[in-house]
Design an enzyme around this catalytic site. Structure first.
Site, PDB file in Angstrom:
ATOM      1  N   GLY A  10       1.089  -1.450   0.011  1.00 40.64           N
ATOM      2  CA  GLY A  10       0.141   0.217   0.033  1.00 40.64           C
ATOM      3  C   GLY A  10       0.257   0.928  -0.169  1.00 40.64           C
ATOM      4  O   GLY A  10       1.880   1.519   0.632  1.00 40.64           O
ATOM      5  N   HIS A  50      -5.116 -21.867  46.543  1.00 38.16           N
ATOM      6  CA  HIS A  50      -3.775 -22.728  47.316  1.00 38.16           C
ATOM      7  C   HIS A  50      -4.113 -23.375  47.032  1.00 38.16           C
ATOM      8  O   HIS A  50      -4.834 -23.939  46.966  1.00 38.16           O
ATOM      9  CB  HIS A  50      -4.336 -22.215  49.056  1.00 38.16           C
ATOM     10  CG  HIS A  50      -3.180 -22.663  49.236  1.00 38.16           C
ATOM     11  ND1 HIS A  50      -1.592 -21.800  49.434  1.00 38.16           N
ATOM     12  CD2 HIS A  50      -2.510 -24.406  50.348  1.00 38.16           C
ATOM     13  CE1 HIS A  50      -0.783 -23.102  50.042  1.00 38.16           C
ATOM     14  NE2 HIS A  50      -1.719 -24.293  50.352  1.00 38.16           N
ATOM     15  N   ILE A  84      14.277 -10.172  22.782  1.00 41.79           N
ATOM     16  CA  ILE A  84      14.817 -11.189  21.694  1.00 41.79           C
ATOM     17  C   ILE A  84      15.950 -11.799  21.829  1.00 41.79           C
ATOM     18  O   ILE A  84      15.836 -13.014  22.007  1.00 41.79           O
ATOM     19  CB  ILE A  84      14.776 -10.398  20.328  1.00 41.79           C
ATOM     20  CG1 ILE A  84      13.521  -9.504  19.690  1.00 41.79           C
ATOM     21  CG2 ILE A  84      14.766 -11.268  19.273  1.00 41.79           C
ATOM     22  CD1 ILE A  84      13.219  -8.823  18.522  1.00 41.79           C
ATOM     23  N   GLY A 107      17.131  -3.879  18.930  1.00 41.54           N
ATOM     24  CA  GLY A 107      15.938  -3.004  19.085  1.00 41.54           C
ATOM     25  C   GLY A 107      15.279  -3.488  17.740  1.00 41.54           C
ATOM     26  O   GLY A 107      15.662  -4.067  16.712  1.00 41.54           O
ATOM     27  N   VAL A 116      30.067  -4.432  20.804  1.00 35.84           N
ATOM     28  CA  VAL A 116      30.732  -4.695  19.389  1.00 35.84           C
ATOM     29  C   VAL A 116      31.369  -3.681  18.108  1.00 35.84           C
ATOM     30  O   VAL A 116      30.831  -2.997  18.587  1.00 35.84           O
ATOM     31  CB  VAL A 116      29.331  -6.278  19.194  1.00 35.84           C
ATOM     32  CG1 VAL A 116      30.205  -6.584  17.323  1.00 35.84           C
ATOM     33  CG2 VAL A 116      28.830  -7.376  19.556  1.00 35.84           C
ATOM     34  N   ALA A 151      21.157  -8.096  24.946  1.00 34.21           N
ATOM     35  CA  ALA A 151      20.315  -9.037  25.755  1.00 34.21           C
ATOM     36  C   ALA A 151      18.654  -8.412  26.495  1.00 34.21           C
ATOM     37  O   ALA A 151      18.760  -8.139  27.575  1.00 34.21           O
ATOM     38  CB  ALA A 151      21.338  -9.078  27.172  1.00 34.21           C
TER      39      ALA A 151
HETATM   40  P1  NAI Z   1      15.407  -4.491  22.963  1.00 34.87           P
HETATM   41  O1  NAI Z   1      15.081  -3.858  23.428  1.00 34.87           O
HETATM   42  O2  NAI Z   1      14.141  -5.238  24.016  1.00 34.87           O
HETATM   43  O3  NAI Z   1      16.930  -5.170  23.618  1.00 34.87           O
HETATM   44  C1  NAI Z   1      17.609  -4.617  22.923  1.00 34.87           C
HETATM   45  C2  NAI Z   1      19.450  -4.863  23.578  1.00 34.87           C
HETATM   46  O4  NAI Z   1      20.254  -4.784  23.212  1.00 34.87           O
HETATM   47  C3  NAI Z   1      19.301  -3.682  24.837  1.00 34.87           C
HETATM   48  O5  NAI Z   1      19.945  -4.533  26.344  1.00 34.87           O
HETATM   49  C4  NAI Z   1      20.577  -3.132  24.664  1.00 34.87           C
HETATM   50  O6  NAI Z   1      21.091  -2.489  25.619  1.00 34.87           O
HETATM   51  C5  NAI Z   1      20.971  -3.576  23.535  1.00 34.87           C
HETATM   52  N1  NAI Z   1      22.016  -2.558  22.915  1.00 34.87           N
HETATM   53  C6  NAI Z   1      21.808  -2.016  22.077  1.00 34.87           C
HETATM   54  N2  NAI Z   1      22.692  -1.685  21.238  1.00 34.87           N
HETATM   55  C7  NAI Z   1      24.086  -2.264  21.222  1.00 34.87           C
HETATM   56  C8  NAI Z   1      24.895  -2.614  20.612  1.00 34.87           C
HETATM   57  N3  NAI Z   1      25.721  -1.697  19.728  1.00 34.87           N
HETATM   58  N4  NAI Z   1      25.656  -3.907  21.617  1.00 34.87           N
HETATM   59  C9  NAI Z   1      25.349  -4.528  22.400  1.00 34.87           C
HETATM   60  N5  NAI Z   1      24.269  -4.736  22.589  1.00 34.87           N
HETATM   61  C10 NAI Z   1      23.429  -3.308  22.237  1.00 34.87           C
HETATM   62  O7  NAI Z   1      15.209  -4.484  21.819  1.00 34.87           O
HETATM   63  P2  NAI Z   1      14.708  -6.410  20.944  1.00 34.87           P
HETATM   64  O8  NAI Z   1      15.237  -6.901  21.460  1.00 34.87           O
HETATM   65  O9  NAI Z   1      15.517  -6.535  19.776  1.00 34.87           O
HETATM   66  O10 NAI Z   1      13.312  -6.003  20.493  1.00 34.87           O
HETATM   67  C11 NAI Z   1      13.129  -5.221  20.039  1.00 34.87           C
HETATM   68  C12 NAI Z   1      11.166  -4.711  20.405  1.00 34.87           C
HETATM   69  O11 NAI Z   1      10.435  -5.811  20.402  1.00 34.87           O
HETATM   70  C13 NAI Z   1      11.587  -5.078  21.770  1.00 34.87           C
HETATM   71  O12 NAI Z   1      10.772  -3.185  22.107  1.00 34.87           O
HETATM   72  C14 NAI Z   1      11.203  -5.841  22.099  1.00 34.87           C
HETATM   73  O13 NAI Z   1       9.764  -4.967  23.607  1.00 34.87           O
HETATM   74  C15 NAI Z   1      10.014  -5.808  21.295  1.00 34.87           C
HETATM   75  N6  NAI Z   1       9.795  -7.281  21.719  1.00 34.87           N
HETATM   76  C16 NAI Z   1       9.402  -7.918  22.759  1.00 34.87           C
HETATM   77  C17 NAI Z   1       8.924  -9.163  23.024  1.00 34.87           C
HETATM   78  C18 NAI Z   1       8.266 -10.244  24.089  1.00 34.87           C
HETATM   79  O14 NAI Z   1       7.572  -9.061  24.172  1.00 34.87           O
HETATM   80  N7  NAI Z   1       8.714 -10.807  24.958  1.00 34.87           N
HETATM   81  C19 NAI Z   1       9.275 -10.678  22.424  1.00 34.87           C
HETATM   82  C20 NAI Z   1      10.586  -9.893  20.770  1.00 34.87           C
HETATM   83  C21 NAI Z   1      10.700  -8.274  21.010  1.00 34.87           C
END
Ligand code: NAI
Length: 469
Positions: free
Chosen positions: A118, A447, A187, A274, A240, A184
């Site tokens: 779209g 319980h 995801i 992210g 990294v 960490a």
């Molecule tokens: P995230 O924002 O949750 O975590 C990214 C992590 O990478 C953070 O801890 C950050 O400090 C770290 N980071 C950033 N740049 C970095 C670098 N250059 N080197 C090393 N570490 C670095 O992002 P994620 O896990 O990729 O998830 C993306 C989105 O999807 C988020 O908004 C998340 O809430 C959502 N999501 C939610 C899930 C759930 O509700 N269970 C499951 C998967 C994703």
């Protein structure tokens, strides 16, 4: 004379934000169109996100229990093996069932689905380019719900093979021997767990000094300790810097907190740092919509963009990138279009990481409350003192309730432990109705259940937990 638009509402994007908005629109009597570029409805969540990851997490959790936990219960499972092809087929079946379910819902609600990309041409016209050619959709109101895509690191570009996003990491055809995860967060921890349980050596590199940084430090610390025991390695405060090939092997380089160069040999690198809003090819310029410095579409509190009749919801606007947040925005946005009082309570959006133990929260962390200058009291209850948790071998965890010191109103709840993704719902409900810690503490919990730990944490806010020494 120009023709009247064919539809009342056209939604672009069929993820949880878009398809829920389309259903709500149909329920409110609007003639509704849903435009989706992929041939499967459901967006990232159903196809390459929440759902397939939960399928893999469940399968691998059972495998991990069979390999490492069953013996303690007298269950003998010698000669255990894993069939990756079957494991992936099971995940694909779950995804297929749910995507088919969305298609059925569209049919049942008489939502017209257009399959194609779209592109907005005016405030009431969208060109849809699909495999079968072009279509023009005209609508009085357009809702943009195009979601987000993985963030790429410039010095570690995705190649779909070695350096991958979550999409590929949900579908490896064999268990990597050595996998590095960058980030960490949700995801990284979920998919790191999946492949670690299946036997990969998983090294997680995190830029910050803690894992799961959106939670309180005590939660992050316990998570790190438990995940380490499960076999994942963490490299915190580490940056990294790149990837290269040495003697045919992939070497990822990073810089640790002492400024030393560290190297990781790996066959897969999952970059999970992210996600960013997905607005490519959407034609925002045609209607004068400009994105902000983070690529998000600015909207007012009723989800209206700067262009008349065009709205945006979910990951393309500000706020946490969560399926349930997008859903609520979809409903509220359509209700506003209908002249109703749609509203999203951003203070009570639960957040869960579906690892084992699960990590769940709602509202403010203790740290955020402190940053806001709030005077708080905190109650904590350890799963070690919960009968059901002991019976289930699930004692690693705790619940924590943060309440306003003066009014006792609950400001936030965090739970790390088995099944916490389900338990957080009652905390959300209490907070939605402005409940106090005493309200939660006086609510009868069956319980024996692990959820009694949440009630006890609420009682602990005033030092009145029953099963605590
Ligand atoms: P995230 O924002 O949750 O975590 C990214 C992590 O990478 C953070 O801890 C950050 O400090 C770290 N980071 C950033 N740049 C970095 C670098 N250059 N080197 C090393 N570490 C670095 O992002 P994620 O896990 O990729 O998830 C993306 C989105 O999807 C988020 O908004 C998340 O809430 C959502 N999501 C939610 C899930 C759930 O509700 N269970 C499951 C998967 C994703």
């Amino acid at each position: 004379m120009s023709k009247e638009p064919t539809f009342d509402i056209a939604v672009i994007g069929s993820g949880p934000g878009g398809y829920v908005a389309a259903i709500k629109a149909a329920q409110l009597g609007f003639k509704t169109a849903l435009i989706e570029k992929s041939k499967h409805l459901g967006g990232t969540c159903l196809n390459i996100g929440c759902i397939p990851s939960k399928a893999l997490l469940h399968s691998t959790e059972m495998y991990h229990f069979a390999a490492h936990g069953a013996d303690a219960h007298g269950i003998d499972l010698t000669n255990l093996s894993i069939n990756i092809e079957k494991l992936m087929a099971k995940k694909d079946k779950v995804v297929g069932q749910l995507c088919g379910g969305v298609a059925q819902l569209m049919k049942a609600n008489k939502v017209t689905v257009f399959n194609g990309l779209g592109s907005i041409k005016s405030n009431s016209r969208i060109e849809v380019t699909g495999r079968k050619g072009e279509d023009t959709v005209t609508a009085r109101h357009i809702i943009i719900a195009t979601g987000s895509t993985s963030v790429e690191l410039p010095f570690l570009p995705f190649d779909g093979e070695t350096v991958v996003s979550s999409t590929e990491a949900l579908a490896f055809d064999k268990v990597p021997e050595k996998m590095v995860v960058v980030g960490a967060g949700a995801i990284g921890l979920e998919l790191g767990s999946v492949w670690s349980r299946l036997g990969a050596q998983v090294d997680i590199i995190e830029f910050l000094p803690v894992i799961a940084p959106t939670f309180d430090k005590d939660v992050s610390k316990l998570a790190e300790r438990v995940f380490k025991k499960q076999g994942m390695q963490f490299h915190l405060s580490t940056k990294v810097t790149g990837i290269s090939k040495k003697s045919g092997k992939n070497i990822l380089t990073a810089e640790n907190k002492k400024g030393e160069v560290v190297e990781f040999e790996c066959d897969k690198v999952l970059v999970a740092v992210g996600r960013k809003p997905h607005t490519e090819s959407l034609g925002l310029a045609a209607v004068g919509i400009e994105t902000d410095d983070q690529g998000r579409i600015p909207v007012d509190k009723h989800f209206k963009t700067s262009a008349d009749g065009i709205y945006a919801i979910g990951d393309v606007i500000a706020g946490p990138m969560l399926a349930h947040k997008a859903e609520e925005e979809g409903v509220a946005c359509v209700e506003r279009i209908a002249g109703q009082a749609g509203h999203v309570n951003y203070d009570v959006i639960p957040n869960v990481i579906y690892t084992e133990p699960e990590i769940s929260s709602v509202g403010l962390t203790q740290a955020a409350a402190k940053d806001q200058g709030l005077d708080v009291k905190v109650g904590k209850f350890n799963f070690m003192a919960n009968g059901r948790a002991i019976a289930m071998d699930a004692t690693e965890g705790f619940a924590k309730v943060i309440a306003d010191k003066e009014t006792d109103r609950i400001l936030g709840v965090q739970i790390i432990g088995k099944g916490s993704s389900e338990m957080i719902a009652s905390a959300v409900a209490h907070m939605e109705y402005g409940g106090s810690a005493e309200d939660l503490g006086r609510t009868i919990h069956a319980h024996p259940t692990i959820s009694e730990a949440v009630k006890e944490a609420a009682l602990a806010v005033d030092g009145k937990a029953i099963h605590s020494v």
